[in-house]
Every structure is written in structure tokens, then in C-alpha cells.
Enzyme design. Sequence first.
Site, PDB file in Angstrom:
ATOM      1  N   ILE A 142      -5.234   0.674  -4.770  1.00  0.00           N
ATOM      2  CA  ILE A 142      -5.455   0.183  -3.399  1.00  0.00           C
ATOM      3  C   ILE A 142      -5.026   1.186  -2.327  1.00  0.00           C
ATOM      4  O   ILE A 142      -5.220   0.951  -1.138  1.00  0.00           O
ATOM      5  CB  ILE A 142      -4.721  -1.151  -3.172  1.00  0.00           C
ATOM      6  CG1 ILE A 142      -3.220  -0.992  -3.440  1.00  0.00           C
ATOM      7  CG2 ILE A 142      -5.319  -2.251  -4.036  1.00  0.00           C
ATOM      8  CD1 ILE A 142      -2.421  -2.257  -3.136  1.00  0.00           C
ATOM      9  N   GLY A 200      -0.845   8.061  -1.213  1.00  0.00           N
ATOM     10  CA  GLY A 200       0.051   8.653  -0.225  1.00  0.00           C
ATOM     11  C   GLY A 200       0.439  10.055  -0.607  1.00  0.00           C
ATOM     12  O   GLY A 200      -0.041  10.600  -1.615  1.00  0.00           O
ATOM     13  N   ASP A 251      10.739   5.724  11.978  1.00  0.00           N
ATOM     14  CA  ASP A 251       9.316   6.102  11.863  1.00  0.00           C
ATOM     15  C   ASP A 251       8.431   4.874  12.088  1.00  0.00           C
ATOM     16  O   ASP A 251       7.495   4.618  11.334  1.00  0.00           O
ATOM     17  CB  ASP A 251       9.048   6.725  10.497  1.00  0.00           C
ATOM     18  CG  ASP A 251       7.710   7.476  10.448  1.00  0.00           C
ATOM     19  OD1 ASP A 251       7.230   7.897  11.518  1.00  0.00           O
ATOM     20  OD2 ASP A 251       7.152   7.617   9.354  1.00  0.00           O
TER      21      ASP A 251
END
Length: 363
Positions: A22, A25, A143
Site C-alpha cells: 500500500i 518510503g 515534522d
Amino acid sequence: MVMQSSPSNKVVLGKYRVVKKIGAGGMGDVYEAVDVEQDLPVALKTVVVEKLSEGNRVRLEREAEALSRFNHPNIVGFHGMIAQGKMIFCIMELIRGESLSSLIERVCRLEKGKIPVETAINVATSISSAIEHAHGLSVLHRDIKPDNILMEEGGRAVLTDFGLAKLKDLFSVTQAGQALGTVVYFAPEQMRGEQADERTDVYQLGLTLYETTTGILPFGTDPPLAAMKKRIREPVPPPKGLNGEIPDYLDAAIQKCLSPKPENRFQSMSELCGVLSSQEVVSIPVFASATKSSDKVEKKTPKKKESLRERKAKRRSTTRMRVIKDPKPMESDEKGLTISPAAGVAIAALFLALIAAIVIFTL
């Protein structure tokens, strides 16, 4: 066991049946899987050890350590991290939906619309609550951005990716002057390589909410670097000016979050949560450059327009000063007293002759 390119129905770690890939990274891939013992859908985040640099290894361990502390409905659930052979597996809650970044791209840029205000308010209250929970456990995210917020199909907003999280009671791998995170979403202090704190997360959430409500970042029509410089030097344009449906309290809260100076922002995520809950319209701090502007006004104040009476008094004073300082000699008097040498001699001779005549007459 190394994951195959088509791993459907593969069972890994003894109890996780892989359904499909799915996502991908920088450190590995993400698969949808099922815990066959509990019949529980999960997300498997996989990392190949050989591809893992020392910095990324610390980052992965940091994320696992941070997530293991949390128990909040708006932070992605974490079930554990297991190393097996050449692979590291992170078992996490499966969120069915899309990232907030994808939602903004689809609705605002492709469809030329706006994110519903109700959705933006949901993101604001949910994610601020999630970060408040993390801060309470001494974890900074550092972040926060739309890419790291998932929008579940049922409407729940979920904060993910604590890979850059800083645990206050653990050694930080951030070196002096080194900035970590996504540059476009940096707070001013991050741009300068300074220490981040809770107010850094406040700023990044403010940027995320600005983009969610308007479809763009502050000064978004400028090149990214120019826009970042403006965020330090100028107040951000009010988001309500770009989307009139934004409630006043949210508009003011976003602007306060984006104050360039940390001391002018909300000092904690708890403070922001309180404002969002009460819907209080907070005052927006005066931008730092406003002080310089007022100084310039004060310098120009002496040049204000004088009244007629002041001008006449000034002329009279100037005239008196000119007469006293620069008196002109009376030329007519000086000329009347001037006697030539020849005339002087004649007058002296006449005077002597007169005296001689008087003497002779008396004899």
C-alpha cells in the site's frame, strides 16, 4: 524473510498474512496485512537492514520508542517492532483513507475547490490534541505536515511518522546547527538551526492548518525560498482573506501559531487546544517590524505642518537674531567725521595765526 514483489497471502513473523503493498518510503515499503491470531488488520512497515544507514536506524528506533508511549485515538497505533534476518518489521495500526496532503491536492488544486471548514476544524482539534498528548509524554514531533496526517474514511484525522521525534529524556542525534525535517514546513528557529521546543510543533501545525483552510502555504505564489524568508520578515496574510468561510477564532489562532518569534505564539499545545475548544478569538501579536515602523514615524514627527501663528513667531525671532548678530555700520556718520591730511594742516595754520593776532593785540 525478504518480502517478494507479489507477497499476497505470504505469512511473516508466524502470524501476519500479507494482503497487498500500500505504500513505499525512503527506508522501505508498507503492506496491508492481517494478524491471523486476532483477525486484526495491520500495516507492516518493512526495512531492509542492509539499506539502513546509521542515521536512519536511529530514526527508526526513535519512532518505535515514541509510538510505544502513546495511547491516543488521533495517533497511529503501534503494536511493536521485530527484527528477523535481514528485515525489520514495524507493526502498526492500519488506516484506510488518504493523507491530508493528497486531500488538499485533489480538492484544492485539481478540483479548484476548498476543504470543508468542518474538516479543517476536525484536523485542528484532533491533531492539536494528539500533539498535546505527545508533549505530555516529553515527545516533540518536529515534522508536522499534511503528508504525516492520515484522513480515515470515517473522518478521523490521525498523526503519523514520528521518525524525527525528539524524546526529551533520550540522547538526541541532531548535531549543533543541523536541521531535520521538511524544509518547506520549517519554523523560523529550525531554519536557523536552533533548538526546537513545543512552540516549534505549534508553528508547524499552524502551517498545516493554513494550507488546509486555504489550499496554499503563506505567500504560496512566491518561490519556496522567497516565501520562507517572508514568513520570517512579514506577518502572514490572514487565511480568512483567502477563504471567507473560516471562523474568526480559527483565523486568529492560525495567525498566532505562525508568529515568527516563539514567545509570541501559543506557549504550549494545551493553550491552543483550549482556544479551539472555547472558540475564543485571541489577539494577534504585533509583528516585530511594526516597532521599526513606529520609530520611523517618530523621526518624521518634527516635520509636521506648522500653524500660521507659529510661522509668524518664528519669522520675528529670526529677524531679531539677524539684527543683533549682524549690525550694519552707519556709513553717513563715518563719512562726516573723515578729514583729509591737507585740510588738517590748513586748520592748524589758521589756529596758530589766530593765537598770534590775539597776542599782538594784547601788547
